[in-house]
Design a protein around this motif. Sequence first.
Motif, PDB file in Angstrom:
ATOM      1  N   GLU A 396       0.800  -1.221   0.000  1.00 29.39           N
ATOM      2  CA  GLU A 396       0.000   0.000   0.000  1.00 29.39           C
ATOM      3  C   GLU A 396       0.836   1.275   0.000  1.00 29.39           C
ATOM      4  O   GLU A 396       1.987   1.294   0.453  1.00 29.39           O
ATOM      5  CB  GLU A 396      -0.913   0.019   1.225  1.00 29.39           C
ATOM      6  N   LEU A 397       0.204   2.353  -0.470  1.00 28.51           N
ATOM      7  CA  LEU A 397       0.747   3.696  -0.334  1.00 28.51           C
ATOM      8  C   LEU A 397       0.204   4.310   0.946  1.00 28.51           C
ATOM      9  O   LEU A 397      -0.859   3.917   1.431  1.00 28.51           O
ATOM     10  CB  LEU A 397       0.355   4.551  -1.540  1.00 28.51           C
ATOM     11  N   PRO A 398       0.912   5.311   1.507  1.00 25.80           N
ATOM     12  CA  PRO A 398       0.433   5.932   2.753  1.00 25.80           C
ATOM     13  C   PRO A 398      -0.956   6.553   2.593  1.00 25.80           C
ATOM     14  O   PRO A 398      -1.353   6.959   1.498  1.00 25.80           O
ATOM     15  CB  PRO A 398       1.485   7.012   3.027  1.00 25.80           C
ATOM     16  N   MET A 399      -1.693   6.590   3.711  1.00 31.42           N
ATOM     17  CA  MET A 399      -3.002   7.246   3.769  1.00 31.42           C
ATOM     18  C   MET A 399      -2.894   8.440   4.708  1.00 31.42           C
ATOM     19  O   MET A 399      -2.355   8.316   5.812  1.00 31.42           O
ATOM     20  CB  MET A 399      -4.068   6.279   4.278  1.00 31.42           C
ATOM     21  N   GLU A 400      -3.435   9.554   4.285  1.00 32.68           N
ATOM     22  CA  GLU A 400      -3.337  10.774   5.075  1.00 32.68           C
ATOM     23  C   GLU A 400      -3.974  10.578   6.452  1.00 32.68           C
ATOM     24  O   GLU A 400      -5.124  10.128   6.571  1.00 32.68           O
ATOM     25  CB  GLU A 400      -4.025  11.931   4.345  1.00 32.68           C
ATOM     26  N   GLY A 401      -3.218  10.892   7.485  1.00 36.21           N
ATOM     27  CA  GLY A 401      -3.725  10.827   8.849  1.00 36.21           C
ATOM     28  C   GLY A 401      -3.631   9.467   9.504  1.00 36.21           C
ATOM     29  O   GLY A 401      -3.850   9.345  10.714  1.00 36.21           O
ATOM     30  N   ILE A 402      -3.326   8.425   8.712  1.00 32.93           N
ATOM     31  CA  ILE A 402      -3.250   7.068   9.274  1.00 32.93           C
ATOM     32  C   ILE A 402      -1.794   6.774   9.596  1.00 32.93           C
ATOM     33  O   ILE A 402      -1.001   6.408   8.726  1.00 32.93           O
ATOM     34  CB  ILE A 402      -3.825   6.027   8.287  1.00 32.93           C
ATOM     35  N   THR A 403      -1.436   6.940  10.861  1.00 29.72           N
ATOM     36  CA  THR A 403      -0.057   6.759  11.314  1.00 29.72           C
ATOM     37  C   THR A 403      -0.052   6.003  12.638  1.00 29.72           C
ATOM     38  O   THR A 403      -1.074   5.890  13.325  1.00 29.72           O
ATOM     39  CB  THR A 403       0.632   8.115  11.527  1.00 29.72           C
ATOM     40  N   SER A 404       1.126   5.519  12.996  1.00 26.99           N
ATOM     41  CA  SER A 404       1.259   4.860  14.300  1.00 26.99           C
ATOM     42  C   SER A 404       1.081   5.851  15.445  1.00 26.99           C
ATOM     43  O   SER A 404       0.578   5.498  16.507  1.00 26.99           O
ATOM     44  CB  SER A 404       2.619   4.166  14.395  1.00 26.99           C
ATOM     45  N   SER A 405       1.458   7.108  15.226  1.00 28.17           N
ATOM     46  CA  SER A 405       1.257   8.133  16.249  1.00 28.17           C
ATOM     47  C   SER A 405      -0.235   8.321  16.530  1.00 28.17           C
ATOM     48  O   SER A 405      -0.660   8.465  17.689  1.00 28.17           O
ATOM     49  CB  SER A 405       1.878   9.455  15.781  1.00 28.17           C
ATOM     50  N   TRP A 406      -1.040   8.293  15.473  1.00 31.81           N
ATOM     51  CA  TRP A 406      -2.501   8.395  15.617  1.00 31.81           C
ATOM     52  C   TRP A 406      -3.055   7.196  16.383  1.00 31.81           C
ATOM     53  O   TRP A 406      -3.900   7.344  17.273  1.00 31.81           O
ATOM     54  CB  TRP A 406      -3.114   8.498  14.223  1.00 31.81           C
ATOM     55  N   LEU A 407      -2.552   6.001  16.044  1.00 34.07           N
ATOM     56  CA  LEU A 407      -2.990   4.800  16.755  1.00 34.07           C
ATOM     57  C   LEU A 407      -2.596   4.864  18.225  1.00 34.07           C
ATOM     58  O   LEU A 407      -3.376   4.517  19.120  1.00 34.07           O
ATOM     59  CB  LEU A 407      -2.397   3.552  16.097  1.00 34.07           C
TER      60      LEU A 407
END
Length: 456
Positions: A396-407
């Motif tokens: 996959e390519l990155p998704m805006e806002g979907i990060t480990s920091s967010w998780l």
Amino acid sequence: MNLNQIHNVYFIGIGGIGMSALARYFQNIGKNVSGYDKTPTMLTDELMANGMSIHFEDNISLIPANYYVENTLVIITPAVPTSHSEWNYFLERDYVVKKRAEVLGIITKDTFCFAVAGTHGKTTTSSILGHILFESGADVTAFIGGIVENYHSNLIGNGKTVTVVEADEFDRSFLHLHPNIACVTSMDADHLDIYGDATAIEDSFREFADKVENKNNLFVPRGLPLDGIQIEIIGKQSQVPPLGVRGLFIAFNIRIENGFYVFDVQTPLEIIKNLQFGLPGRHNLMNALMALAMAKTYGTPTESIANALASFKGIQRRFSYQIKSEKLVYIDDYAHHPTEINAVHQAVRELYPNQKVLAIFQPHLFSRTKDFADEFAKSLSQFDEVLLLDIYPARELPMEGITSSWLLSKMEKNHKKLVSKDALIPSILESDAKIIVTIGAGDIGELVPKIKEALS
């Protein structure tokens, strides 16, 4: 397609765990095997040591010159992008190009096929079943999505008439198979980037289940909405129905002795006493019960099943002990879905009650992280400490806002930290946890030897 007319098999993505099992199979039956992968790994090293020619550059000139249209089968993995130049080279010249699942379908069509489906538990159940059949003397080849410790391989046996395969729901691959006996271990929502919603996944599993004509040859956990023989684990012996109730395999009288599960099983015809099985966790006990039921239905002798369950050593990266001492325990597991993380947590707590547990997790796929963020946060928050790595993108390519920091922000846990791979080992060494677990399906497995060395 007649595989007897094929002399050469070329893999694009040969280092994948499922692809490499097929590569070993074709080499075993006398085919020339070579291929491409993006990066070298321990698996590609093993394949090359066995004589396979593998390169790591997308370069048409590296395709063997004697791989002609008439005598070559090309096998691809969904992880390879459609822009891959070698793939397009073969397509433009009308080579036979097939997905791994299609090839498994061709192989299983002419054999007695055991197919193990489910969003969790496929690899463990397939491995146990393959081990049981091989140890009983069956003419079996089992294609496994992990390295089985008993064989140091993801291929068990070299039989011609019986096959064991993991029926992979990704991309609806399992609909290519021709199962004679099958099980569905679970139907949790997953691969929503492919299916869209949980209903579509369940519909696909029902379509797979319908491929088994005799429902006495289909096994499902009790409560799963499929028509088949029901498998169940019961806590109290008093809850076990009388012998002779059709369509039930039940494990009961479960205890732990010397690190082994010891338990009894009631089949539709008999009670089997004091079976031993060494993999921890109730989910693994269910996997063993599934394999037992399938083998028993096939006609495998009870004594052979009992001996194989007791001697099964497990699978690499499936609750795999790296260090096991009085002072420290380090376990590595492939879990990449909240349900699987819950299973790891249950097993750890059952084995090591009241001990502090550090979990190191690498999320796998941006889409899966997005779809199950709240569930991941809840699962991980059960551990005493958590170190979180960046998301492994895979295909996959990155998704805006979907990060480990967010998780990380969603986790209800004070002792949590986002770490880079470079800072991971120092962060682990700072912890006073006696139980350490690495979890994830990305390249975290490549870090395990270094973590083990540092902890040792």
